[in-house]
Design an enzyme around this catalytic site. Structure first.
Site, short mmCIF file in Angstrom:
data_model
loop_
_atom_site.label_atom_id
_atom_site.label_comp_id
_atom_site.label_asym_id
_atom_site.label_seq_id
_atom_site.Cartn_x
_atom_site.Cartn_y
_atom_site.Cartn_z
N LYS A 22 -127.42 60.50 -42.60
CA LYS A 22 -127.41 59.66 -43.79
C LYS A 22 -127.38 58.18 -43.42
O LYS A 22 -128.11 57.36 -43.99
CB LYS A 22 -126.20 59.99 -44.66
CG LYS A 22 -126.11 59.13 -45.93
CD LYS A 22 -124.75 59.19 -46.58
CE LYS A 22 -123.83 58.15 -45.98
NZ LYS A 22 -122.69 57.80 -46.84
N ASN A 23 -126.53 57.83 -42.45
CA ASN A 23 -126.35 56.42 -42.09
C ASN A 23 -127.53 55.85 -41.33
O ASN A 23 -127.59 54.64 -41.11
CB ASN A 23 -125.06 56.25 -41.29
CG ASN A 23 -123.82 56.44 -42.14
OD1 ASN A 23 -123.88 56.33 -43.37
ND2 ASN A 23 -122.70 56.74 -41.51
N CYS A 117 -117.47 53.87 -51.61
CA CYS A 117 -116.09 54.30 -51.36
C CYS A 117 -115.17 53.10 -51.17
O CYS A 117 -115.52 52.12 -50.51
CB CYS A 117 -116.02 55.15 -50.09
SG CYS A 117 -116.68 56.81 -50.29
N ARG A 122 -114.54 45.38 -47.27
CA ARG A 122 -115.79 45.40 -46.51
C ARG A 122 -116.68 44.28 -47.04
O ARG A 122 -117.70 44.52 -47.67
CB ARG A 122 -116.47 46.76 -46.63
CG ARG A 122 -115.64 47.88 -46.04
CD ARG A 122 -116.45 49.16 -45.91
NE ARG A 122 -116.67 49.79 -47.20
CZ ARG A 122 -117.44 50.87 -47.38
NH1 ARG A 122 -118.06 51.40 -46.36
NH2 ARG A 122 -117.58 51.40 -48.58
N ASP A 305 -115.31 57.25 -39.14
CA ASP A 305 -115.74 58.27 -40.10
C ASP A 305 -115.23 59.66 -39.76
O ASP A 305 -115.30 60.56 -40.60
CB ASP A 305 -117.27 58.30 -40.19
CG ASP A 305 -117.83 57.16 -41.03
OD1 ASP A 305 -117.04 56.46 -41.68
OD2 ASP A 305 -119.06 56.98 -41.03
N ARG A 397 -121.83 62.73 -51.24
CA ARG A 397 -122.52 61.53 -50.76
C ARG A 397 -122.86 61.62 -49.27
O ARG A 397 -123.72 60.89 -48.78
CB ARG A 397 -121.67 60.29 -51.02
CG ARG A 397 -121.56 59.92 -52.50
CD ARG A 397 -120.77 58.64 -52.70
NE ARG A 397 -121.25 57.60 -51.82
CZ ARG A 397 -120.52 57.00 -50.89
NH1 ARG A 397 -119.26 57.33 -50.74
NH2 ARG A 397 -121.03 56.07 -50.13
#
Length: 418
Positions: A22-23, A117, A122, A305, A397
């Site tokens: 995903k990233n 999230c 951030r 993560d 997600r």
């Protein structure tokens, strides 16, 4: 609303193949707007965040479709807007990745501050500061940000922190800038290197991606390409942890050990057996894991993560573990939910002390963020009795049909619609 219902205490066993990251997919999908043509991205996971990014691209005017069950085709030749929809930006933080590509190609972009999230501060200051150094004018008003530039110009940028998002956004913007851009203290994550590989496949000239110094030689345009993204190291790590937590044995195909060095080493430190054969990783756990200490850090350090899922494993380890979260200050929100299941965890600021207990018990718990949700899944798989996990939208997600994936490995898991 959905919840996941898991009957714990069953060792998961079997073989599975990990899907695309995903990233990596999200910034690469954003980067497709830089080519005035068609790009095909392969091995794209069908996740909520990916679907939101596709919706954004469509509203900007691109033609987007699933080219196959795992490939996405983006025709960016028809983009007519550089205003990123505010409602969609609030659903996904990674929408910020469109800043660099739209600015580079069209000289203008308007965005709202992104959502996603809530795991700590951030700020996008690193992104904005870098864009200014490339020559962009930044206007912030009423929650909206407009970046504009007649032409971006290469320069030297030193990041205060090796931010993955800022490195990727600046790398994309610099790919179409005049001259050479040097990014110092760049993020070294595999997803950064994968984005660079996609840009180079599209005609960009980039050196050093994957190191702390990235050099981008600006070019006039990018062309069409077909590109396959890397496997998801966080999903891989979660599956390996779930196998160890349930005292099972799982083989993951298509993994990359060089992306997983820190997690594999820590698993081995607990006494868990980890065997590696090229792109195949097998975890086998027959006995109670031993306590370990670790600190999260940018790649190649222990990934933030996977901090929460690893904590879940340690809740039933032998001894006391100490975890220091150095990346995000609010990434212990899963702790209270683990304690509802019987875990013995004390938190002081960014440090968690985990004292192993004999077993966890099923309970009704709620995920408040993506990776915290993954921790609750790992805990539910190892707990006695039934656990119901609310807040599935967060888990969706980052994990594709996770209940089906786990069920294929023997877990008693199901999705229940309320």
């Amino acid at each position: 609303m959905d919840l996941l219902r898991i009957q714990g205490g069953v060792p998961i066993r079997g073989e599975t193949r990990v899907y695309g990251a995903k990233n990596a997919a999200l910034p690469i999908l954003a980067a497709t707007v830089m080519a005035a043509g068609t790009s095909v991205i392969e091995d794209v996971p069908n996740l909520e965040d990916v679907r939101v990014m596709m919706q954004i691209l469509e509203q900007l005017g691109a033609r987007v479709r699933w080219y196959s069950t795992t490939s996405v085709e983006v025709d960016a030749s028809s983009i007519h807007s550089t205003n990123v929809p505010a409602d969609l930006m609030q659903r996904m933080r990674s929408s910020i990745f469109l800043m660099g590509p739209l600015l580079a190609r069209f000289g203008d972009v308007t965005l709202s501050k992104p959502g996603g999230c809530v795991i700590g501060q951030r700020p996008i200051d690193y992104h904005l500061h870098g864009m200014r150094q490339l020559g962009a004018k930044i206007e912030e008003r009423h929650g909206y940000i407009r970046c504009s530039a007649r032409r971006l110009v290469g320069t030297s940028i030193t990041l205060d922190f090796p931010s993955v998002g800022a490195t990727e956004n600046l790398m994309m913007a610099a790919a179409l800038a005049d001259g050479v851009t040097v990014i110092e203290n760049a993020a070294r994550e595999p997803e950064v290197e994968d984005l660079a590989q996609f840009l180079m496949a599209s005609g960009a000239a980039i050196d050093g991606a994957g190191s702390d110094t990235v050099v981008i030689h600006g070019c006039s345009h990018l062309h069409d390409t077909t590109y396959q993204i890397i496997p998801d190291r966080i999903v891989t790590g979660t599956l390996l942890l779930a196998a160890a937590a349930t005292r099972g044995e799982v083989t993951v195909l298509g993994a990359r050990l060089n992306h997983l060095g820190a997690i594999v080493q820590k698993l081995r430190d607990t006494g868990v057996r980890v065997d590696v054969d090229r792109d195949i990783i097998t975890v086998k756990c027959d006995e109670t894991p031993q306590a370990v200490d670790f600190r999260t850090a940018p790649f190649p350090g222990f990934p933030t993560d996977l901090q929460a899922p690893f904590m879940a494993l340690l809740t039933t380890s032998s001894g006391t573990s100490v975890i220091h979260e150095s990346v995000f200050e609010a990434r212990f929100k899963h702790v209270d939910e683990l304690k509802r299941m019987g875990a013995d965890i004390a938190v002081d600021m960014r440090t968690a002390v985990v004292r192993g207990v004999p077993t966890l018990s099923g309970a009704r718990v709620t995920a408040s963020d993506l990776r915290g949700g993954a921790a609750l899944l790992v805990a539910a798989l190892m707990a006695d009795g039934t656990t119901e996990v609310d807040g599935v939208k967060h888990i969706d997600r980052g994990y594709q049909s996770i209940e089906e994936h786990l069920a294929m490995l023997g877990a008693r898991s199901e999705r229940v619609s309320l």
